[in-house]
Design an enzyme around this catalytic site. Sequence first.
Site, PDB file in Angstrom:
ATOM      1  N   LYS A   1      -3.103   0.264 -24.958  1.00 26.05           N
ATOM      2  CA  LYS A   1      -3.556   0.152 -26.361  1.00 26.05           C
ATOM      3  C   LYS A   1      -2.320   0.103 -27.258  1.00 26.05           C
ATOM      4  CE  LYS A   1      -8.111   2.167 -25.617  1.00 26.05           C
ATOM      5  NZ  LYS A   1      -8.151   2.899 -24.335  1.00 26.05           N
TER       6      LYS A   1
ATOM      7  N   TYR B   1       0.856  -1.196   0.000  1.00 24.02           N
ATOM      8  CA  TYR B   1       0.000   0.000   0.000  1.00 24.02           C
ATOM      9  C   TYR B   1       0.884   1.235   0.000  1.00 24.02           C
ATOM     10  CZ  TYR B   1      -5.017  -0.296   0.183  1.00 24.02           C
ATOM     11  OH  TYR B   1      -6.332  -0.404  -0.163  1.00 24.02           O
TER      12      TYR B   1
ATOM     13  N   ARG C   1      -2.727  -2.704 -18.337  1.00 21.91           N
ATOM     14  CA  ARG C   1      -3.963  -1.906 -18.350  1.00 21.91           C
ATOM     15  C   ARG C   1      -3.834  -0.789 -17.321  1.00 21.91           C
ATOM     16  NH1 ARG C   1      -7.644  -4.668 -21.464  1.00 21.91           N
ATOM     17  NH2 ARG C   1      -9.059  -2.929 -21.167  1.00 21.91           N
TER      18      ARG C   1
ATOM     19  N   ASP D   1      -7.229  13.473 -24.920  1.00 23.90           N
ATOM     20  CA  ASP D   1      -7.170  12.062 -24.529  1.00 23.90           C
ATOM     21  C   ASP D   1      -6.533  11.319 -25.698  1.00 23.90           C
ATOM     22  OD1 ASP D   1      -7.590   9.400 -24.063  1.00 23.90           O
ATOM     23  OD2 ASP D   1      -9.668   9.641 -23.383  1.00 23.90           O
TER      24      ASP D   1
ATOM     25  N   GLU E   1      -0.470   4.841  -0.439  1.00 21.02           N
ATOM     26  CA  GLU E   1      -1.292   6.038  -0.658  1.00 21.02           C
ATOM     27  C   GLU E   1      -0.427   7.288  -0.535  1.00 21.02           C
ATOM     28  OE1 GLU E   1      -4.472   5.570   2.123  1.00 21.02           O
ATOM     29  OE2 GLU E   1      -5.717   4.500   0.691  1.00 21.02           O
TER      30      GLU E   1
ATOM     31  N   THR F   1      -4.493   5.890 -21.887  1.00 21.59           N
ATOM     32  CA  THR F   1      -4.365   4.558 -21.307  1.00 21.59           C
ATOM     33  C   THR F   1      -2.942   4.098 -21.619  1.00 21.59           C
ATOM     34  OG1 THR F   1      -5.264   3.648 -23.344  1.00 21.59           O
ATOM     35  CG2 THR F   1      -6.774   3.867 -21.489  1.00 21.59           C
TER      36      THR F   1
HETATM   37  N1  DSN Z   1     -13.002   0.654 -24.976  1.00 20.46           N
HETATM   38  C1  DSN Z   1     -11.896   1.319 -25.630  1.00 20.46           C
HETATM   39  C2  DSN Z   1     -11.892   1.110 -27.080  1.00 20.46           C
HETATM   40  O1  DSN Z   1     -12.200   0.010 -27.493  1.00 20.46           O
HETATM   41  O2  DSN Z   1     -11.565   1.998 -27.839  1.00 20.46           O
HETATM   42  C3  DSN Z   1     -11.836   2.758 -25.300  1.00 20.46           C
HETATM   43  O3  DSN Z   1     -11.544   2.908 -23.957  1.00 20.46           O
END
Ligand code: DSN
Length: 382
Positions: A222, A48, A228, A193, A50, A219
Site C-alpha cells: 500500500k 523452495y 504484494r 495492523d 520451507e 501489508t
Molecule cells: N482491501 C484493502 C483496502 O482496500 O484497504 C485492505 O486490505
Amino acid sequence: DKMVDKRILSILSNEGIRQSDTIELIASENFASDAVMQLSGSIFTNKYAEGYPGKRYYNGCENADDIEQLAIDTLCELFGSKFANVQPHSGANANLAVFKAFLKPGDKVLGMDLASGGHLSHGSSANLSGQWFDAHSYGVNDEGLLDYDAIMDQALDLQPKMIVAGASAYPRQIDWEKFRHIADQVGALLLVDMAHYSGLIAGGVYDNPIDYADVVTSTTHKTLRGPRGGVILWNDEAFTKKINSAIFPGTQGGPLMHIIAAKAQCFIEASTDDFMFYANDVVTNSQAMCDVFNERGMPVLTDGTDSHIILMDLSKSKYSGREAADLLEENGITVNKNGIPNDPRSFVETSGIRIGTAAETTRGHDREWFVRLAHRICDILS
Ligand code: DSN
C-alpha cells in the site's frame, strides 16, 4: 524461452493501458518501482525454502537464507523493531497467524467494525477471524472519529484477550498509546495492523505503533510501495517461536522467495530520503484535496485527514457512493465506494467514497495537480 500466451499478453496489455490512462485513487494501491517488479518475477520463484534462515527443510537454501535475512534486518531497522517475519503472503495471512499464535478458537477479540473502516481479518463475521473467535467490534462516533473512552468502556465490559487497532478506511492519526492503555487495563494483547499507514510511518509522517503494540502486522504494497505481501513485527523475544511457527508450519507452506527479495528491495527504498519526501507529499496532497472539497461544499468525514485517506460524505448528494465511484470511473478516475457512520443507504449503495493519494503521488504529481483534480471531482459530482 517460451513466449507469453497471446491471450495473456492481450489481457496484460489492456491492464497496462488501463493503468496508464486512468487516475488511480484507490487508497490501498500504489505503483511499485521497476526494481521491486523485477525481483517479484525473479529466479527466486524457482526455489523452495520451507523453514527460516539457517533452519530449512530443503538443501540449496544459502541464497534464500541471505535474502530473507536481509529482508528481516532492513525491515527491523526501518520500523525500529527487534524481530520480524517477512513470510506472510498477505496482510490477512499475517493477521490470521497472529490469531493462531496467541488465541484459541472461542477467545474474545475486540477489533474495529468493518463498516466503520476496520478490516475483514479483524473479526468480521464473514471471515474466519469472526467465525472461529468470539469477535466484538468498536466503531466510530457521528463525526467518524474513534472514541477512546467508549472503546475503553467496551473493553472493560468485554475483557477481550486481544484488541486489534488499525483500519482500512480511517483518515486520521490513530492514537496507539491510548490503545496500549486500554489493552493494559484489561490485560489484553494489542495487535496493531498498520497496513494502510506503514509507508507514512516509514517516511516519518504518521506515528509508529511499534513501541505500543505487542505485535504489528502490515501489508507491503500500500503506502509502503513494495510487492504484494505481508509482514509481522514484534519486540518480545518470547513471541518469536509462537509467531514464526504460526506462519510456518501453522498457516503457510513454502515462503515466496521472489516476493521476499522484492520486499527487501522495498524496505531499502523506504529508508531513503526520497521516500521521506514521497510520504510527506502524500499527506500534503490529500490535505490539499480535502481543503478543496470543504470549500466546494463536498464534505469529508472528520473534516480532513492526517494520512493518504480521504472519506467523502455523500449522504446529502444525489449520488450514492456506488454511483459516484462509477461516474468517476467513466471520467477516468478510479476510487471505491465506502460506507459512512449511520449510513442512510444500503451496504451495496453506501454514502461515501474513499480517495487515496499515494499512487498518484508516486507518479510524481504535485499539490497543484491534486488541487485541480479535486476541483474536477467536484465538477463531476455536482
Ligand atoms: N482491501 C484493502 C483496502 O482496500 O484497504 C485492505 O486490505
